[in-house]
Motif scaffolding. Structure first.
Motif, PDB file in Angstrom:
ATOM      1  N   LEU A   1      55.227 -50.320  36.685  1.00  0.00           N
ATOM      2  CA  LEU A   1      54.603 -51.194  35.705  1.00  0.00           C
ATOM      3  C   LEU A   1      53.212 -50.679  35.404  1.00  0.00           C
ATOM      4  N   ILE A   2      52.839 -50.806  34.158  1.00  0.00           N
ATOM      5  CA  ILE A   2      51.517 -50.359  33.733  1.00  0.00           C
ATOM      6  C   ILE A   2      50.824 -51.537  33.060  1.00  0.00           C
ATOM      7  N   GLY A   3      49.646 -51.894  33.566  1.00  0.00           N
ATOM      8  CA  GLY A   3      48.849 -52.956  32.967  1.00  0.00           C
ATOM      9  C   GLY A   3      48.860 -54.233  33.792  1.00  0.00           C
ATOM     10  N   ARG A   4      47.741 -54.946  33.720  1.00  0.00           N
ATOM     11  CA  ARG A   4      47.572 -56.162  34.522  1.00  0.00           C
ATOM     12  C   ARG A   4      48.544 -57.274  34.137  1.00  0.00           C
ATOM     13  N   LYS A   5      48.813 -57.423  32.846  1.00  0.00           N
ATOM     14  CA  LYS A   5      49.683 -58.517  32.397  1.00  0.00           C
ATOM     15  C   LYS A   5      51.097 -58.361  32.947  1.00  0.00           C
ATOM     16  N   ALA A  20      52.787 -49.666  40.484  1.00  0.00           N
ATOM     17  CA  ALA A  20      51.947 -50.457  39.592  1.00  0.00           C
ATOM     18  C   ALA A  20      50.673 -49.670  39.299  1.00  0.00           C
ATOM     19  N   PHE A  21      50.345 -49.582  38.018  1.00  0.00           N
ATOM     20  CA  PHE A  21      49.164 -48.853  37.579  1.00  0.00           C
ATOM     21  C   PHE A  21      48.348 -49.777  36.686  1.00  0.00           C
ATOM     22  N   GLU A  22      47.133 -50.124  37.148  1.00  0.00           N
ATOM     23  CA  GLU A  22      46.285 -51.039  36.386  1.00  0.00           C
ATOM     24  C   GLU A  22      45.127 -50.337  35.695  1.00  0.00           C
ATOM     25  N   GLU A  23      44.732 -49.208  36.168  1.00  0.00           N
ATOM     26  CA  GLU A  23      43.460 -48.624  35.764  1.00  0.00           C
ATOM     27  C   GLU A  23      43.551 -47.581  34.653  1.00  0.00           C
ATOM     28  N   PHE A  24      44.506 -47.706  33.745  1.00  0.00           N
ATOM     29  CA  PHE A  24      44.566 -46.785  32.621  1.00  0.00           C
ATOM     30  C   PHE A  24      43.632 -47.271  31.521  1.00  0.00           C
ATOM     31  N   VAL A  55      60.222 -49.229  28.672  1.00  0.00           N
ATOM     32  CA  VAL A  55      60.098 -50.365  27.764  1.00  0.00           C
ATOM     33  C   VAL A  55      58.634 -50.392  27.329  1.00  0.00           C
ATOM     34  N   PHE A  56      58.419 -50.308  26.031  1.00  0.00           N
ATOM     35  CA  PHE A  56      57.056 -50.253  25.512  1.00  0.00           C
ATOM     36  C   PHE A  56      57.007 -50.858  24.121  1.00  0.00           C
TER      37      PHE A  56
END
Length: 175
Positions: A1-5, A20-24, A55-56
């Motif tokens: 998953l990418i992003g805080r939401k 999980a990747f939040e810091e992009f 999924v984007f």
């Protein structure tokens, strides 16, 4: 998953996350794409995963960013036949140096990484488009609100002036 939401949503549901990747940033790079996709490719090659799908938010326009599902692995090859090949029954005969397997082996990782990069860039563009649209709507609504308040204020001021004039005229007639 990418992003805080997305991460917050799946944590709320109690689902397991492979990563999980939040810091992009809002300007993704090829290195960001490689950081996300390479562990998935390794797990796919090791037989741990049956496939990898992205999924984007596909950027069509600032007003249209539909969710999109794209299969990255296994790569599906689409056979394209020209009309001439279909008529004559000929098959193309190419000499490849290096071999086709070596070419695919070199290009395939780049293709997979590029698909991930495309998803990151289109999602970032979709987010910027949504922000721009939201700000335009807010600005337009604020302008309409200002116009309504100016009209209301001017009507109240005009009513007060009319009231004062009526009082002056009424006082003058009384004298």
């Amino acid at each position: 998953l990418i992003g805080r939401k997305g991460i917050g949503f799946f944590r709320y549901l109690g689902r397991d996350m492979a990563g999980a990747f939040e810091e992009f940033t809002d300007r993704p790079s090829m290195e960001d794409a490689a950081l996300v996709i390479e562990p998935l490719v390794e797990r796919f090659e090791g037989g741990e995963l049956d496939g990898v799908e992205l999924v984007f938010a596909k950027f069509v326009s600032a007003m249209s960013t539909p969710p999109t599902l794209t299969q990255v692995l296994p790569v599906e090859v689409q056979k394209v036949e020209s009309q001439d090949d279909a008529k004559t029954g000929r098959q193309p005969n190419y000499l490849l140096k290096p071999s086709a397997a070596e070419i695919v082996g070199a290009v395939l990782p780049l293709y997979v990484r590029n698909q991930m990069y495309r998803a990151l860039v289109e999602t970032a563009a979709a987010e910027q488009g949504a922000r721009r649209t939201a700000m335009k709507s807010a600005t337009d609504n604020a302008g309409e609100m200002l116009d309504t308040l100016k009209r209301t204020f001017n009507r109240a001021r005009q009513a007060q002036i009319t009231q004062e004039l009526a009082e002056i005229v009424g006082g003058a007639e009384a004298l």
